[in-house]
Design a protein around this motif. Structure first.
Motif, PDB file in Angstrom:
ATOM      1  N   CYS A 148      33.015  47.683  34.066  1.00 15.66           N
ATOM      2  CA  CYS A 148      34.065  47.704  33.043  1.00 15.66           C
ATOM      3  C   CYS A 148      35.401  47.250  33.625  1.00 15.66           C
ATOM      4  O   CYS A 148      36.212  46.633  32.936  1.00 15.66           O
ATOM      5  N   TYR A 149      35.657  47.554  34.875  1.00 17.28           N
ATOM      6  CA  TYR A 149      36.834  47.016  35.553  1.00 17.28           C
ATOM      7  C   TYR A 149      36.654  45.512  35.811  1.00 17.28           C
ATOM      8  O   TYR A 149      37.464  44.674  35.391  1.00 17.28           O
ATOM      9  N   TRP A 150      35.609  45.209  36.569  1.00 12.74           N
ATOM     10  CA  TRP A 150      35.488  43.909  37.209  1.00 12.74           C
ATOM     11  C   TRP A 150      35.163  42.796  36.211  1.00 12.74           C
ATOM     12  O   TRP A 150      35.751  41.710  36.260  1.00 12.74           O
ATOM     13  N   ILE A 151      34.230  43.045  35.308  1.00  7.96           N
ATOM     14  CA  ILE A 151      33.870  42.002  34.345  1.00  7.96           C
ATOM     15  C   ILE A 151      35.040  41.707  33.416  1.00  7.96           C
ATOM     16  O   ILE A 151      35.319  40.534  33.110  1.00  7.96           O
ATOM     17  N   GLN A 182      44.541  42.911  37.395  1.00  2.00           N
ATOM     18  CA  GLN A 182      43.762  42.302  38.479  1.00  2.00           C
ATOM     19  C   GLN A 182      43.938  43.086  39.778  1.00  2.00           C
ATOM     20  O   GLN A 182      42.988  43.273  40.548  1.00  2.00           O
ATOM     21  N   GLY A 183      45.159  43.568  40.027  1.00  2.00           N
ATOM     22  CA  GLY A 183      45.402  44.349  41.237  1.00  2.00           C
ATOM     23  C   GLY A 183      44.645  45.663  41.243  1.00  2.00           C
ATOM     24  O   GLY A 183      44.123  46.087  42.284  1.00  2.00           O
ATOM     25  N   VAL A 184      44.572  46.319  40.093  1.00  2.00           N
ATOM     26  CA  VAL A 184      43.793  47.552  39.975  1.00  2.00           C
ATOM     27  C   VAL A 184      42.332  47.289  40.322  1.00  2.00           C
ATOM     28  O   VAL A 184      41.693  48.048  41.059  1.00  2.00           O
ATOM     29  N   VAL A 185      41.804  46.189  39.801  1.00  3.21           N
ATOM     30  CA  VAL A 185      40.399  45.865  40.015  1.00  3.21           C
ATOM     31  C   VAL A 185      40.136  45.556  41.487  1.00  3.21           C
ATOM     32  O   VAL A 185      39.117  45.985  42.049  1.00  3.21           O
ATOM     33  N   ARG A 186      41.040  44.838  42.132  1.00  2.00           N
ATOM     34  CA  ARG A 186      40.857  44.559  43.563  1.00  2.00           C
ATOM     35  C   ARG A 186      40.776  45.852  44.364  1.00  2.00           C
ATOM     36  O   ARG A 186      40.009  45.955  45.325  1.00  2.00           O
ATOM     37  N   ARG A 187      41.567  46.841  43.978  1.00  2.00           N
ATOM     38  CA  ARG A 187      41.545  48.136  44.668  1.00  2.00           C
ATOM     39  C   ARG A 187      40.185  48.832  44.517  1.00  2.00           C
ATOM     40  O   ARG A 187      39.643  49.366  45.477  1.00  2.00           O
ATOM     41  N   VAL A 188      39.605  48.781  43.316  1.00  2.00           N
ATOM     42  CA  VAL A 188      38.317  49.444  43.093  1.00  2.00           C
ATOM     43  C   VAL A 188      37.194  48.672  43.793  1.00  2.00           C
ATOM     44  O   VAL A 188      36.276  49.274  44.361  1.00  2.00           O
TER      45      VAL A 188
END
Length: 233
Positions: A148-151, A182-188
């Protein structure tokens, strides 16, 4: 900012995120080709289909926030606990703010959306998420919530360059293509790499299976909106 899939360097271990994304390459390609997604870009997606999506996404995000809260409770480090707790609160905020805005522009209210039934695909997806975060390991839960984050980040990034003639759809695209998200997703994704690196091959294989399953649910979620899915009986 692009999140490229970098080739492995000689003598370095393959990042777990590369293993995860490779496993869903066909799913992601099918998502980009789905008429719901292409209709966002060219503006041909019927507003009724988008309204169905918004209503079901409101239902989904309430349980997704619960899943993130469980991940926060089981996270390995204090920074990870705070980050997941913030993401859980953010999921609720997204439901209350962006979805309320969309419902207002589509004709309706957040209260009306909340009163509509949870659809079959939404129920199946959130049930799988909650069962995995509660019943599996931290890595299992992380892999289950990650699509759900990445896609969404990858779809938002891909669609941002194309935009949309429909201002409603353009607003949605800009939300997920935005650098802050995008920054949130990179962290996860980085947390998945760290956690996967410490896991056994069997644990990684189980996590990949969860990641693939919820990625398929992502395709099904958009497809359900496209079909205006209802309970058959």
């Amino acid at each position: 900012m692009t999140m490229p899939q970098m080739p492995d360097s000689p003598g370095t271990a393959r990042p777990f995120s590369a293993e995860l994304w490779t496993a869903i390459d066909p799913v992601y390609a099918a998502i980009l080709d789905h008429p719901f997604i292409t209709g966002l870009v060219d503006g041909t997606l019927p507003h009724d289909a988008f309204r169905h999506f918004v209503v079901q996404d409101s239902h989904y995000l309430r349980d997704y926030a619960r899943a993130l809260a469980v991940c926060a409770a089981r996270a390995p480090g204090e920074d990870d606990v705070r980050a997941f707790a913030g993401d859980a609160a953010g999921a609720i905020a997204a439901e209350q703010e962006m979805h309320a805005e969309f419902m207002d522009r589509l004709g309706g209210s957040a209260a009306q959306a909340a009163a509509q039934p949870v659809g079959p695909t939404t129920r199946a997806y959130t049930s799988y998420l909650l069962a995995t975060v509660y019943g599996g390991s931290f890595l299992d839960g992380l892999a289950a919530v990650l699509p759900c984050y990445w896609i969404y980040a990858r779809v938002g990034e891909a669609l941002l360059a194309k935009s949309s003639p429909d201002p409603l759809y353009r607003r949605w695209i800009e939300t997920y293509g935005d650098e802050a998200f995008q920054g949130v997703v990179r962290r996860v994704v980085a947390l998945a790499d760290r956690t996967g690196a410490a896991a056994t091959p069997e644990q990684r294989a189980a996590a990949v299976e969860h990641f693939v399953t919820t990625s398929r649910y992502e395709w099904m979620f958009w497809d359900a909106a496209w079909r205006r899915e209802t309970w058959p009986v």
